[in-house]
Design an enzyme around this catalytic site. Structure first.
Site, mmCIF file in Angstrom:
data_model
loop_
_atom_site.group_PDB
_atom_site.id
_atom_site.type_symbol
_atom_site.label_atom_id
_atom_site.label_comp_id
_atom_site.label_asym_id
_atom_site.label_seq_id
_atom_site.Cartn_x
_atom_site.Cartn_y
_atom_site.Cartn_z
ATOM 1 N N GLY A 86 -2.974 2.642 1.565
ATOM 2 C CA GLY A 86 -1.949 1.431 1.581
ATOM 3 C C GLY A 86 -1.113 1.614 0.262
ATOM 4 N N GLU A 90 -6.830 7.972 4.934
ATOM 5 C CA GLU A 90 -7.641 7.236 5.855
ATOM 6 C C GLU A 90 -8.324 7.932 6.579
ATOM 7 O OE1 GLU A 90 -4.351 6.889 5.097
ATOM 8 O OE2 GLU A 90 -3.829 4.901 4.583
ATOM 9 N N GLU A 109 1.730 3.539 1.457
ATOM 10 C CA GLU A 109 2.573 2.682 2.289
ATOM 11 C C GLU A 109 3.317 1.503 1.708
ATOM 12 O OE1 GLU A 109 -1.293 1.810 4.916
ATOM 13 O OE2 GLU A 109 -0.295 2.702 6.474
ATOM 14 N N ALA A 119 -5.978 0.495 0.249
ATOM 15 C CA ALA A 119 -6.547 -0.909 0.747
ATOM 16 C C ALA A 119 -8.069 -0.759 -0.146
ATOM 17 C CB ALA A 119 -6.642 -0.773 2.020
#
Ligand code: COA
Length: 261
Positions: A112, A135, A115, A68
């Site tokens: 992300g 994270e 993911e 992210a």
């Protein structure tokens, strides 16, 4: 044909569409715009009968997606972050996409990015790729399905290890734990991924759709329900011309020509 968005490139090569996250200077980090554009492109491609397989990749030779966009986290409240995550989700859009989606992982595949790759149906990595859910190093946890999809894919022990340590693993280790389907030399990544995508694109799109839906049921339902729904999806294939074509082609010893009808 290549279409340009602010953060994406979309290219169609016959029956395969390639979506490239195009922020190489930020290691293709996913900002809100990328997620919105990605979900919008998928919506368009889902209706496009000429596209049978979609590939996600990252621009440049360093990163697939480095997670992210951390800069967007700064100053964001819990309520706003929750709205962002529960809004139009790119990962859910990939998950629910009615055609096979392949992650062509060409470098850092973190947070992300990992993911997103996990939401795809298949993952092909270059031998220079690396994977992780870092994270924890930011004082947060994976929030785009990492704790759920990674655990279902590679098991609780290995998923827990990656998520608690934030460790980055190389492509071979990712292959060894079942996180990726194949590892290929970086120079061959595109050719090998296209070869796979084209091979799948020749199958019946109806059968592919039923197969994806059925396989995904395995981690979302109990065995009795999954087996029951598998029979329904199997039977549904019998209403397609593609099933008649596939069976006839076998009996006539020729290659089937599936039309998606
Ligand atoms: N979000 C926002 N910006 C990011 C980013 C991310 N996830 N990952 C990289 N960038 C930016 C850097 O801030 C830098 O920007 P700048 O040039 O304006 O300073 C640029 O991308 C290049 O990054 P850099 O760290 O210099 O590249 P590198 O090749 O040396 O290292 C990584 C690459 C991926 C190892 C490193 O950038 C990194 O650790 N990124 C964060 C990974 C992460 O924690 N992801 C989970 C997020 S929840």
């Amino acid at each position: 044909m290549t279409e340009s968005y602010e953060t994406l490139l979309v290219e169609r090569r016959e029956r395969v569409a390639i979506i490239t996250i195009n922020r190489p200077e930020k290691r293709n980090a996913l900002n809100i715009k990328t997620r919105e554009e990605g979900a919008a492109v998928l919506e368009e491609l889902s209706m496009d009968e000429s596209v049978r397989v979609v590939i996600f990749t990252g621009a440049g030779d360093k990163a697939f997606i480095a997670g992210a966009d951390i800069a967007e986290f700064q100053g964001r409240t819990a309520i706003t972050q929750r709205e962002v995550m529960l809004g139009r989700s790119l990962f859910t859009a990939i998950d629910n996409f009615p055609k096979p989606v392949i992650a062509m992982v060409n470098g850092y595949c973190l947070g992300g990015g990992c993911e997103l790759a996990l939401a795809c149906d298949l993952r092909i990595a270059s031998d220079t790729a690396s994977f992780g859910q870092p994270e924890i190093n930011l004082g947060i946890i994976p929030g785009g399905g990492g704790t759920q999809r990674l655990t279902r894919l590679i098991g609780e022990g290995k998923a827990m290890e990656l998520i608690l340590t934030g460790d980055i693993i190389n492509a071979q280790t990712a292959y060894n734990v079942g996180l990726v389907n194949t590892v290929v030399p970086a120079a061959d990544l595109e050719a090998k991924t296209m070869e796979l995508a084209n091979r799948i694109a020749e199958k019946s799109p109806i059968a592919l759709r039923m197969a994806k839906e059925a396989v995904k049921l395995a981690s979302r339902s109990n065995l009795d329900e999954g087996l029951r729904r598998e029979v329904d999806l199997f039977a549904l294939c019998f209403s397609s011309q593609d099933k008649d074509e596939g069976v006839s082609a076998f009996l006539e010893k020729r290659k089937p020509d599936f039309k998606g009808r």
